[in-house]
Design a protein around this motif. Structure first.
Motif, PDB file in Angstrom:
ATOM      1  N   ALA A   1       0.875  -1.172   0.000  1.00  0.00           N
ATOM      2  CA  ALA A   1       0.000   0.000   0.000  1.00  0.00           C
ATOM      3  C   ALA A   1       0.912   1.222   0.000  1.00  0.00           C
ATOM      4  CB  ALA A   1      -0.901   0.008   1.226  1.00  0.00           C
ATOM      5  N   VAL A   2       0.659   2.135  -0.924  1.00  0.00           N
ATOM      6  CA  VAL A   2       1.508   3.313  -1.080  1.00  0.00           C
ATOM      7  C   VAL A   2       0.644   4.566  -0.955  1.00  0.00           C
ATOM      8  CG1 VAL A   2       3.066   4.560  -2.628  1.00  0.00           C
ATOM      9  CG2 VAL A   2       2.999   2.058  -2.688  1.00  0.00           C
ATOM     10  N   LYS A   3       1.157   5.539  -0.196  1.00  0.00           N
ATOM     11  CA  LYS A   3       0.514   6.844  -0.108  1.00  0.00           C
ATOM     12  C   LYS A   3       1.541   7.882  -0.531  1.00  0.00           C
ATOM     13  CE  LYS A   3      -1.839  10.063   2.969  1.00  0.00           C
ATOM     14  NZ  LYS A   3      -0.962  11.219   2.872  1.00  0.00           N
ATOM     15  N   LEU A   4       1.192   8.663  -1.538  1.00  0.00           N
ATOM     16  CA  LEU A   4       2.068   9.720  -2.044  1.00  0.00           C
ATOM     17  C   LEU A   4       1.443  11.074  -1.739  1.00  0.00           C
ATOM     18  CD1 LEU A   4       2.746   8.387  -5.657  1.00  0.00           C
ATOM     19  CD2 LEU A   4       4.233   8.166  -3.668  1.00  0.00           C
ATOM     20  N   ASP A   5       2.268  11.990  -1.289  1.00  0.00           N
ATOM     21  CA  ASP A   5       1.851  13.380  -1.126  1.00  0.00           C
ATOM     22  C   ASP A   5       2.659  14.201  -2.127  1.00  0.00           C
ATOM     23  OD1 ASP A   5       0.058  13.109   1.139  1.00  0.00           O
ATOM     24  OD2 ASP A   5       1.847  12.595   2.291  1.00  0.00           O
ATOM     25  N   LEU A   6       1.961  14.784  -3.102  1.00  0.00           N
ATOM     26  CA  LEU A   6       2.617  15.540  -4.168  1.00  0.00           C
ATOM     27  C   LEU A   6       2.266  17.017  -4.086  1.00  0.00           C
ATOM     28  CD1 LEU A   6       1.843  13.306  -7.296  1.00  0.00           C
ATOM     29  CD2 LEU A   6       3.862  13.232  -5.820  1.00  0.00           C
ATOM     30  N   VAL A   7       3.168  17.836  -4.578  1.00  0.00           N
ATOM     31  CA  VAL A   7       2.901  19.262  -4.764  1.00  0.00           C
ATOM     32  C   VAL A   7       3.076  19.545  -6.247  1.00  0.00           C
ATOM     33  CG1 VAL A   7       3.610  21.612  -4.218  1.00  0.00           C
ATOM     34  CG2 VAL A   7       3.727  19.841  -2.448  1.00  0.00           C
ATOM     35  N   VAL A   8       2.042  20.123  -6.866  1.00  0.00           N
ATOM     36  CA  VAL A   8       2.128  20.483  -8.283  1.00  0.00           C
ATOM     37  C   VAL A   8       1.958  21.988  -8.417  1.00  0.00           C
ATOM     38  CG1 VAL A   8       1.275  18.246  -9.087  1.00  0.00           C
ATOM     39  CG2 VAL A   8      -0.333  20.101  -8.722  1.00  0.00           C
ATOM     40  N   GLU A   9       2.513  22.519  -9.471  1.00  0.00           N
ATOM     41  CA  GLU A   9       2.392  23.949  -9.741  1.00  0.00           C
ATOM     42  C   GLU A   9       0.987  24.266 -10.245  1.00  0.00           C
ATOM     43  OE1 GLU A   9       4.561  26.485  -9.232  1.00  0.00           O
ATOM     44  OE2 GLU A   9       5.876  25.010  -8.273  1.00  0.00           O
ATOM     45  N   TYR A  10       0.523  25.445  -9.898  1.00  0.00           N
ATOM     46  CA  TYR A  10      -0.752  25.942 -10.381  1.00  0.00           C
ATOM     47  C   TYR A  10      -0.773  25.861 -11.909  1.00  0.00           C
ATOM     48  CZ  TYR A  10      -4.555  29.130 -11.473  1.00  0.00           C
ATOM     49  OH  TYR A  10      -5.710  29.674 -11.967  1.00  0.00           O
ATOM     50  N   GLY A  11      -1.859  25.346 -12.457  1.00  0.00           N
ATOM     51  CA  GLY A  11      -2.007  25.237 -13.904  1.00  0.00           C
ATOM     52  C   GLY A  11      -1.722  23.848 -14.433  1.00  0.00           C
TER      53      GLY A  11
ATOM     54  N   THR B   1       2.874  -7.046  -5.239  1.00  0.00           N
ATOM     55  CA  THR B   1       1.741  -6.425  -5.915  1.00  0.00           C
ATOM     56  C   THR B   1       1.335  -5.169  -5.167  1.00  0.00           C
ATOM     57  OG1 THR B   1       0.927  -8.569  -6.672  1.00  0.00           O
ATOM     58  CG2 THR B   1      -0.667  -6.763  -6.621  1.00  0.00           C
ATOM     59  N   VAL B   2       1.163  -4.074  -5.895  1.00  0.00           N
ATOM     60  CA  VAL B   2       0.638  -2.851  -5.291  1.00  0.00           C
ATOM     61  C   VAL B   2      -0.880  -2.969  -5.332  1.00  0.00           C
ATOM     62  CG1 VAL B   2       0.459  -0.344  -5.451  1.00  0.00           C
ATOM     63  CG2 VAL B   2       2.625  -1.478  -5.999  1.00  0.00           C
ATOM     64  N   ASP B   3      -1.484  -3.132  -4.142  1.00  0.00           N
ATOM     65  CA  ASP B   3      -2.936  -3.295  -4.113  1.00  0.00           C
ATOM     66  C   ASP B   3      -3.670  -2.025  -3.709  1.00  0.00           C
ATOM     67  OD1 ASP B   3      -2.279  -3.305  -1.421  1.00  0.00           O
ATOM     68  OD2 ASP B   3      -3.509  -5.038  -0.923  1.00  0.00           O
ATOM     69  N   GLU B   4      -2.900  -1.005  -3.296  1.00  0.00           N
ATOM     70  CA  GLU B   4      -3.529   0.267  -2.937  1.00  0.00           C
ATOM     71  C   GLU B   4      -2.558   1.407  -3.213  1.00  0.00           C
ATOM     72  OE1 GLU B   4      -5.148   2.514   1.076  1.00  0.00           O
ATOM     73  OE2 GLU B   4      -5.101   0.326   1.034  1.00  0.00           O
ATOM     74  N   LEU B   5      -3.046   2.420  -3.900  1.00  0.00           N
ATOM     75  CA  LEU B   5      -2.253   3.620  -4.167  1.00  0.00           C
ATOM     76  C   LEU B   5      -3.137   4.833  -3.904  1.00  0.00           C
ATOM     77  CD1 LEU B   5       0.254   5.114  -5.245  1.00  0.00           C
ATOM     78  CD2 LEU B   5      -0.724   4.880  -7.529  1.00  0.00           C
ATOM     79  N   THR B   6      -2.696   5.664  -2.979  1.00  0.00           N
ATOM     80  CA  THR B   6      -3.408   6.899  -2.659  1.00  0.00           C
ATOM     81  C   THR B   6      -2.478   8.060  -2.983  1.00  0.00           C
ATOM     82  OG1 THR B   6      -4.554   5.793  -0.843  1.00  0.00           O
ATOM     83  CG2 THR B   6      -4.546   8.204  -0.822  1.00  0.00           C
ATOM     84  N   ILE B   7      -2.989   9.012  -3.743  1.00  0.00           N
ATOM     85  CA  ILE B   7      -2.196  10.191  -4.087  1.00  0.00           C
ATOM     86  C   ILE B   7      -2.945  11.432  -3.613  1.00  0.00           C
ATOM     87  CG2 ILE B   7      -1.118  11.536  -5.922  1.00  0.00           C
ATOM     88  CD1 ILE B   7      -1.001   8.985  -7.616  1.00  0.00           C
ATOM     89  N   ASP B   8      -2.324  12.138  -2.676  1.00  0.00           N
ATOM     90  CA  ASP B   8      -2.866  13.419  -2.214  1.00  0.00           C
ATOM     91  C   ASP B   8      -2.079  14.526  -2.898  1.00  0.00           C
ATOM     92  OD1 ASP B   8      -4.713  12.232  -0.492  1.00  0.00           O
ATOM     93  OD2 ASP B   8      -3.300  12.220   1.186  1.00  0.00           O
ATOM     94  N   VAL B   9      -2.797  15.539  -3.382  1.00  0.00           N
ATOM     95  CA  VAL B   9      -2.162  16.607  -4.160  1.00  0.00           C
ATOM     96  C   VAL B   9      -2.416  17.956  -3.506  1.00  0.00           C
ATOM     97  CG1 VAL B   9      -2.093  17.772  -6.394  1.00  0.00           C
ATOM     98  CG2 VAL B   9      -2.446  15.296  -6.293  1.00  0.00           C
ATOM     99  N   ASP B  10      -1.349  18.718  -3.340  1.00  0.00           N
ATOM    100  CA  ASP B  10      -1.444  20.127  -2.969  1.00  0.00           C
ATOM    101  C   ASP B  10      -1.010  20.927  -4.186  1.00  0.00           C
ATOM    102  OD1 ASP B  10      -2.274  19.905  -0.290  1.00  0.00           O
ATOM    103  OD2 ASP B  10      -0.214  19.543   0.367  1.00  0.00           O
ATOM    104  N   VAL B  11      -1.671  22.055  -4.401  1.00  0.00           N
ATOM    105  CA  VAL B  11      -1.333  22.909  -5.541  1.00  0.00           C
ATOM    106  C   VAL B  11      -0.549  24.109  -5.028  1.00  0.00           C
ATOM    107  CG1 VAL B  11      -2.238  24.313  -7.419  1.00  0.00           C
ATOM    108  CG2 VAL B  11      -3.362  22.157  -6.813  1.00  0.00           C
ATOM    109  N   HIS B  12       0.626  24.320  -5.618  1.00  0.00           N
ATOM    110  CA  HIS B  12       1.448  25.481  -5.270  1.00  0.00           C
ATOM    111  C   HIS B  12       1.035  26.634  -6.166  1.00  0.00           C
ATOM    112  CE1 HIS B  12       5.029  28.099  -5.760  1.00  0.00           C
ATOM    113  NE2 HIS B  12       5.002  28.012  -4.453  1.00  0.00           N
ATOM    114  N   VAL B  13       0.575  27.694  -5.517  1.00  0.00           N
ATOM    115  CA  VAL B  13       0.199  28.899  -6.246  1.00  0.00           C
ATOM    116  C   VAL B  13       1.238  29.955  -5.893  1.00  0.00           C
ATOM    117  CG1 VAL B  13      -1.567  30.643  -6.623  1.00  0.00           C
ATOM    118  CG2 VAL B  13      -2.237  28.282  -6.109  1.00  0.00           C
ATOM    119  N   GLY B  14       2.061  30.286  -6.873  1.00  0.00           N
ATOM    120  CA  GLY B  14       3.110  31.274  -6.644  1.00  0.00           C
ATOM    121  C   GLY B  14       2.559  32.681  -6.638  1.00  0.00           C
ATOM    122  N   GLN B  15       3.438  33.631  -6.446  1.00  0.00           N
ATOM    123  CA  GLN B  15       3.079  35.038  -6.524  1.00  0.00           C
ATOM    124  C   GLN B  15       2.698  35.364  -7.970  1.00  0.00           C
ATOM    125  OE1 GLN B  15       2.838  36.908  -3.821  1.00  0.00           O
ATOM    126  NE2 GLN B  15       3.420  35.103  -2.642  1.00  0.00           N
ATOM    127  N   PRO B  16       1.902  36.399  -8.202  1.00  0.00           N
ATOM    128  CA  PRO B  16       1.475  36.727  -9.565  1.00  0.00           C
ATOM    129  C   PRO B  16       2.629  36.825 -10.558  1.00  0.00           C
ATOM    130  CG  PRO B  16       0.236  38.030  -8.007  1.00  0.00           C
ATOM    131  CD  PRO B  16       1.291  37.276  -7.215  1.00  0.00           C
TER     132      PRO B  16
END
Length: 69
Positions: free
Chosen positions: A14-24, A49-64
């Motif tokens: 069982a795998v849990k990933l916490d990712l940060v992606v850029e806005y857009g 065998t990977v029987d469970e995969l959870t991916i949590d995503v945070d979005v990075h919103v930079g300055q304008p």
């Protein structure tokens, strides 16, 4: 904060990933690509065998000025 948690029980993973992606970013494309790569890598390298995969995503919103606005 990005990170990985892995639990193994009876040859299954069982795998849990916490990712940060850029806005857009297309989150479904990012999580699909990352998930496929993680599953195939774990299964190919360990034989488990990977029987469970959870991916949590945070979005990075930079300055304008970082976003080009």
């Amino acid at each position: 904060m990005p990170g990985v948690t892995v639990q193994v029980k009876d040859g299954a993973v069982a795998v849990k990933l916490d990712l940060v992606v850029e806005y857009g970013a297309v989150i479904s494309a990012v999580t699909g690509a990352v998930g496929s790569r993680v599953i195939s890598s774990i299964e190919n390298f360990t034989g488990f065998t990977v029987d469970e995969l959870t991916i949590d995503v945070d979005v990075h919103v930079g300055q304008p000025e970082e976003r080009g606005s």
